[in-house]
Design an enzyme around this catalytic site. Sequence first.
Site, PDB file in Angstrom:
ATOM      1  N   LYS A  61      -3.779  -9.350   6.861  1.00  0.00           N
ATOM      2  CA  LYS A  61      -2.355  -9.519   6.533  1.00  0.00           C
ATOM      3  C   LYS A  61      -1.569  -8.484   7.311  1.00  0.00           C
ATOM      4  O   LYS A  61      -2.100  -7.442   7.686  1.00  0.00           O
ATOM      5  CB  LYS A  61      -2.124  -9.302   5.037  1.00  0.00           C
ATOM      6  CG  LYS A  61      -2.636 -10.441   4.182  1.00  0.00           C
ATOM      7  CD  LYS A  61      -1.801 -10.537   2.932  1.00  0.00           C
ATOM      8  CE  LYS A  61      -2.431 -11.521   1.965  1.00  0.00           C
ATOM      9  NZ  LYS A  61      -2.328 -11.057   0.591  1.00  0.00           N
ATOM     10  N   HIS A 118       2.904  -4.083   6.549  1.00  0.00           N
ATOM     11  CA  HIS A 118       4.361  -4.143   6.427  1.00  0.00           C
ATOM     12  C   HIS A 118       4.978  -2.772   6.169  1.00  0.00           C
ATOM     13  O   HIS A 118       4.281  -1.772   6.044  1.00  0.00           O
ATOM     14  CB  HIS A 118       4.806  -5.209   5.436  1.00  0.00           C
ATOM     15  CG  HIS A 118       4.347  -4.971   4.045  1.00  0.00           C
ATOM     16  ND1 HIS A 118       4.852  -3.963   3.276  1.00  0.00           N
ATOM     17  CD2 HIS A 118       3.420  -5.606   3.287  1.00  0.00           C
ATOM     18  CE1 HIS A 118       4.266  -3.996   2.091  1.00  0.00           C
ATOM     19  NE2 HIS A 118       3.395  -4.977   2.079  1.00  0.00           N
ATOM     20  N   HIS A 129       3.717  -0.317   3.595  1.00  0.00           N
ATOM     21  CA  HIS A 129       2.506   0.408   3.965  1.00  0.00           C
ATOM     22  C   HIS A 129       2.843   1.581   4.881  1.00  0.00           C
ATOM     23  O   HIS A 129       2.183   2.610   4.847  1.00  0.00           O
ATOM     24  CB  HIS A 129       1.502  -0.521   4.663  1.00  0.00           C
ATOM     25  CG  HIS A 129       0.972  -1.598   3.764  1.00  0.00           C
ATOM     26  ND1 HIS A 129       1.073  -2.934   4.064  1.00  0.00           N
ATOM     27  CD2 HIS A 129       0.347  -1.534   2.566  1.00  0.00           C
ATOM     28  CE1 HIS A 129       0.539  -3.634   3.093  1.00  0.00           C
ATOM     29  NE2 HIS A 129       0.092  -2.820   2.175  1.00  0.00           N
TER      30      HIS A 129
HETATM   31  N1  ARG Z   1      -3.656  -2.968  -0.795  1.00  0.00           N
HETATM   32  C1  ARG Z   1      -2.655  -2.816  -1.805  1.00  0.00           C
HETATM   33  C2  ARG Z   1      -1.343  -3.475  -1.371  1.00  0.00           C
HETATM   34  O1  ARG Z   1      -1.131  -3.670  -0.209  1.00  0.00           O
HETATM   35  C3  ARG Z   1      -2.368  -1.365  -2.111  1.00  0.00           C
HETATM   36  C4  ARG Z   1      -3.532  -0.618  -2.657  1.00  0.00           C
HETATM   37  C5  ARG Z   1      -3.098   0.486  -3.538  1.00  0.00           C
HETATM   38  N2  ARG Z   1      -4.147   1.328  -3.978  1.00  0.00           N
HETATM   39  C6  ARG Z   1      -4.912   1.117  -5.025  1.00  0.00           C
HETATM   40  N3  ARG Z   1      -5.861   1.976  -5.304  1.00  0.00           N
HETATM   41  N4  ARG Z   1      -4.741   0.105  -5.827  1.00  0.00           N
HETATM   42  O2  ARG Z   1      -0.516  -3.762  -2.217  1.00  0.00           O
END
Ligand code: ARG
Length: 572
Positions: free
Chosen positions: A129, A132, A135
């Site tokens: 993905k 964005h 991030h």
């Molecule tokens: N990959 C997730 C997202 O893009 C964020 C991860 C956040 N960290 C966690 N330990 N849940 O929304």
Amino acid sequence: MDEKYIAASLIAAADENIDAELVYGAMETPPDRRMGDLAFPCFRLARTLRKAPPAIAAGIMESINKNPLPSSIAKVENVGGYINFFLDRSAVSKAVIDEICERSEGYGRSDEGEGKTVVVEFSSPNIAKPFHIGHLVSTALGHSIARIYDFLGYDTVRVNHLGDWGTQFGKLITAYKLWGDEETVRKDPINELLKIYVRFHEEAEKDPSLEDDARANFKALEEGDEKITRLWKMFVEASLTEFDRMYKLLGVNFDSFAGESFYTDKMPEIVEMLREKQLLEESEGAQVVRFDDESMPPCIILKSDGTTIYATRDIAAAVYRKRTYDFYKNVYVVGTPQTLHFKQVFGTLKKMGFEWADDCVHVGFGYVRFPDKAMSTRKGDVVLLEDVLTEAVAKTREIIENSATSKDLENVDAVSETVGVGAVLYTFLKNSRERDIIFTWKDILDFEGESGPYVQYAYARGRSVLARAEEQGIDYASGDPALLTGDEEYALVRMLSKYKDTVREAAAKFEPSVVTRYVTDLAQQFNKFYNTCSVMKAEDEIRRARLKLTGCAAEVIKSALYLIGVNVVEKM
Ligand code: ARG
């Protein structure tokens, strides 16, 4: 030497009921220099001492006047319920500048974190993905928080909790088998995978059997099927290559890429523990942990088909991190929309009997808003990181090429990249993190406003004066800082002396913006000093002292910018 500490001790000595620490914390910097350098508002003691502020102030003055003042304090006055301290400028300047010169790059550092480990989880994009803008904010914040903790002597572990697991991978595998091809994916992984993923959803509306196929594929992936796993690995690798390019541009690195998939074999133990402690309850076929007392929705652990979810993986990840790193703090830099999720995860850990759940911290942040019309992107409303960075660098280059002073720069490419990327990072770390970020090109690249380039320019300006002095063979290391007593010189010295407290405050609040604010004020004060006091044209003794001050200011600006992930350039 800490004058605030000395002043607080003088006040505390007046009455045994006065708490020196409270006084220290309540000490203010008066807005008007005629009111002194430090002021203590006596009303803060009214309740403890049961006296009116003027009476308290009189008592404190009487006590202070009994003994000669310490050498760094020139005068103390009692004005309208305030005790105002006037510091001895020479003594303060000498102490501060000597310390910076002595410790150079180490100035502001401490070893208070020795023996303690802080895990900082940040960035955590999703495989296949787009990376964005949210991030990118997480990346900027986490990178800075980790550097700040490093600076204070903690052992830091940077973790990228990649979104590399979940039912969507079943869909992706189905789509890839039907319409994908390795070469195209490797060439442009994110776009290609996104394209077939979108196509999956379109076609699945017409043909629901695709969903069944996807479920079967995810199951096979969970069970370790070789062929399917190989495909999944290819998606992960291809995406990581893309992400790496961006991390390199930002100067960001990680100690661990243990993403969600890393915890697949660690979840059965967690589910077992929950069951043993009788924390699991059935709800509509799913297994959940309830939080009725906290009036919070339940945390789902197992879905009705028995598969685990995002939260289960987070619980396993926290336990793994405690066992592996024995952390002092375990920090998650993730947007505020996930606040409830982390409350549920930490709450579940607490119910499991893990007291260290209290050391887990969700460091949230707001949305990025783009009032600039031109910022709407290739694909709907997701603003892509790479677009932003590339454009920032291009626009910086344009400004530099059109500016009269930087025409003869040799390394325009490198400077544009450092300044452009720095401008974006600065913007993300400028305001308290929970506030939304308003992103406009005008503000970001405003070389005269509160911007990254403004601060970088102040640094370059300082460095170029020093370079000129060196060319002329001026030995400014021998300058006498005790001569720095003028208003603007002294204001700059005082600001430099606040660096240590600034970094500590930023760490305690997990707020890089505290450092950004500071370095901006510092750059402004440096410019004010530079514009008011002539440096190169001053008489030799003064010139050497001012050059020394310039060197210290440049050193601290560079150090503070480093803490927010921004690099400096010697010329721009
Ligand atoms: N990959 C997730 C997202 O893009 C964020 C991860 C956040 N960290 C966690 N330990 N849940 O929304």
